[in-house]
Design an enzyme around this catalytic site. Sequence first.
Site, PDB file in Angstrom:
ATOM      1  N   ASP A 249       6.644   3.166  -7.570  1.00 36.69           N
ATOM      2  CA  ASP A 249       6.693   3.867  -6.254  1.00 36.69           C
ATOM      3  C   ASP A 249       5.520   3.792  -5.717  1.00 36.69           C
ATOM      4  O   ASP A 249       4.353   3.714  -6.021  1.00 36.69           O
ATOM      5  CB  ASP A 249       6.951   5.143  -6.673  1.00 36.69           C
ATOM      6  CG  ASP A 249       7.107   5.995  -5.379  1.00 36.69           C
ATOM      7  OD1 ASP A 249       8.147   5.872  -4.821  1.00 36.69           O
ATOM      8  OD2 ASP A 249       6.236   6.968  -5.133  1.00 36.69           O
ATOM      9  N   GLU A 322       7.371  -1.462  -5.090  1.00 36.05           N
ATOM     10  CA  GLU A 322       7.714  -1.024  -3.900  1.00 36.05           C
ATOM     11  C   GLU A 322       6.573  -1.514  -2.805  1.00 36.05           C
ATOM     12  O   GLU A 322       5.823  -0.777  -2.818  1.00 36.05           O
ATOM     13  CB  GLU A 322       7.812   0.583  -3.715  1.00 36.05           C
ATOM     14  CG  GLU A 322       8.522   0.927  -2.577  1.00 36.05           C
ATOM     15  CD  GLU A 322       8.464   2.260  -2.067  1.00 36.05           C
ATOM     16  OE1 GLU A 322       9.157   2.778  -1.262  1.00 36.05           O
ATOM     17  OE2 GLU A 322       7.572   3.019  -2.602  1.00 36.05           O
TER      18      GLU A 322
HETATM   19  C1  GLC Z   1       8.608   6.039  -2.029  1.00 38.73           C
HETATM   20  C2  GLC Z   1      10.007   6.454  -2.337  1.00 38.73           C
HETATM   21  C3  GLC Z   1      10.481   7.711  -1.359  1.00 38.73           C
HETATM   22  C4  GLC Z   1       9.462   8.748  -1.736  1.00 38.73           C
HETATM   23  C5  GLC Z   1       8.079   8.248  -1.577  1.00 38.73           C
HETATM   24  C6  GLC Z   1       6.771   9.354  -2.517  1.00 38.73           C
HETATM   25  O1  GLC Z   1       8.455   5.398  -0.728  1.00 38.73           O
HETATM   26  O2  GLC Z   1      10.940   5.513  -2.324  1.00 38.73           O
HETATM   27  O3  GLC Z   1      11.503   8.070  -1.458  1.00 38.73           O
HETATM   28  O4  GLC Z   1       9.621   9.948  -0.918  1.00 38.73           O
HETATM   29  O5  GLC Z   1       7.743   7.032  -2.302  1.00 38.73           O
HETATM   30  O6  GLC Z   1       7.037   9.361  -3.680  1.00 38.73           O
END
Ligand code: GLC
Length: 602
Positions: A249, A322
């Site tokens: 993440d 991500e």
């Molecule tokens: C990422 C996740 C999102 C979350 C953020 C903070 O972007 O996909 O849902 O709010 O990280 O952890």
Amino acid sequence: MHTANPGVLKLENCALALILGTVALAAGGQTAAVKPAPSITTQSAERDWWKNAVIYEIYPRSFQDSNGDGIGDLNGITGRLDYLKELGVDAIWLTPVYPSPQVDFGYDISDYRSIDPQYGTLADFDRLVAEAGKRHIRVLMDMVMNHTSDQHEWFLQSRSSKDNPYRDWYVWRGGKGQTAADKGQPPNNWQSLFGHSAWQWDEKTRQYYYHKFYIQQPDLNWYNPKVQQAFEDIVSFWLKRGVGGFRFDAITTLFEDPSLADEGVVKDKDGNAIVNAYGDPQLDGSKTDNLPGLHPVLQEIRATTDKFNTNAFPGTRVLIGETYLPNVEELAKMYGPPGKPEFHLPMDTQVAFIDKLDVATFRSKLIDAETHLSAHVPLLLFDNHDNPRLDMRYGNGVHDKDIQRVLATILFASRGAALFYYGDEIGMKTTPPERKQDVKDPIGVTGWPKEKGRDGERTPMQWDAGANAGFTNGSPWLPVPPRAAAINVAAQKSDPVSLFAWYQSLIRLKKTVPAFESGANIMLDTENNKVFSWMRQAPGAPQVVVSVNFTAEPQTVNLASGGAGIRPYHVKTLLKSPGAADPESLGAIELGPFGVYIGEVQ
Ligand code: GLC
């Protein structure tokens, strides 16, 4: 290595196509023997599964409730594994299911080695992994390393005193102009992605802490090697439990510039500061995003992970990132330099969020993925739990189902791994809250009405036309959209021309057509700005052509023309939009509005 645009090719230029196919086939791969040796074929299939993988993102809170509390849970997912098997997925990625105060619905983790009671127990988790394994489906966890919950033991310790051993696990600083009596101003202009200053004053120890996301999500200090060690241990804990890998993440925001210098303000063409949905000036992210310290961290995590690879199921344990990045060059770095691998599959958000059906942009971004990633495997996606669903970003309100066929075709018929979001396979639509008081996602409260939060893309899975769409016997945590009565799994499973059937067919083709397994993507008919066409080409395998109409008008394409007239190639239909005719040759493929054609060249 960047090559000179070999992603574009006329069909007859097969020599180059063969070379490209070889490069693609030679990419990646590692293994470490742990389990008794299965047959060679199985070994390589388990080792390489991720290179042509179909991965399904589950938002566990909204997938299937099994105990009537209105919140989806692990046992609910286990009960739906046969559905996922039928769809044809190789792996499921679960957004966080660890214990959490649920401020950010799980992305604020208070214990990395357990399961939130809302979702079940560790025993339920083990059963999910085992049952998924019986169906040859891997379970991928979400791994949040940028921040923890403010209720995590590390942070409770850290905030308790300036000399606590955990103090340096987080990012603490005094205020600008701070005095004994006054906290002064935050250390710099950095902002939370969720609105306003990224610095939160903590009265007990009279310092500010940094949080890129919610106040309840303090950032970890990745300059502290103990933080890295802690995550090596956490990753190992889950790999030992049999998970197939992780999705990392917010990975680009791990490090902050230690100078703590202000970030630049982004200006429009008239020189005025751009203001975001929260009313703050838009910053350039130069001191808090994509800093180079990230790469050695990823190389270590990858080395730890690779020790768990097996020759038998689950095979190679896979790391997904991500990776919201500004361009393909930055994306390429996320695979790691030669000999020091990082992610197997950093998300190609360049393709994912084009957000407009524009042939030239799709073509150029897919050429980038084919030619600028050093033959690594792209991870294509179009949707996730943080963005409005496909209808809002790509639909036109009239042909949404056909447009979703187009997107699914690009997703599954291009080279690489494919990731999609629960409900895409039935065409679930975005359903944002209508009133501020109904908003569950806190950013929707901060940003209302410009930013309504992410509830609209997180509504319960629509299983059937019954009460609460079959999601729960209780009261669902987010309302079930009324259109669930028409758009649901039960209705589509009995409809041979449903979107579900289309997804299923594409996934089957991806898994069974040799050119789809690893063949290069070669662009065709590259001057056409209405129809996007490409070919999949692998050594020794029949070529496969794909054409998708990006317009609401019928189109005819000629894929046999190399500038010297029509060539009489025959083509055998593998998949086509409902109601379309079979073309007699590659010279005249007819496509209806947003129509799709996939055929094998004979
Ligand atoms: C990422 C996740 C999102 C979350 C953020 C903070 O972007 O996909 O849902 O709010 O990280 O952890």
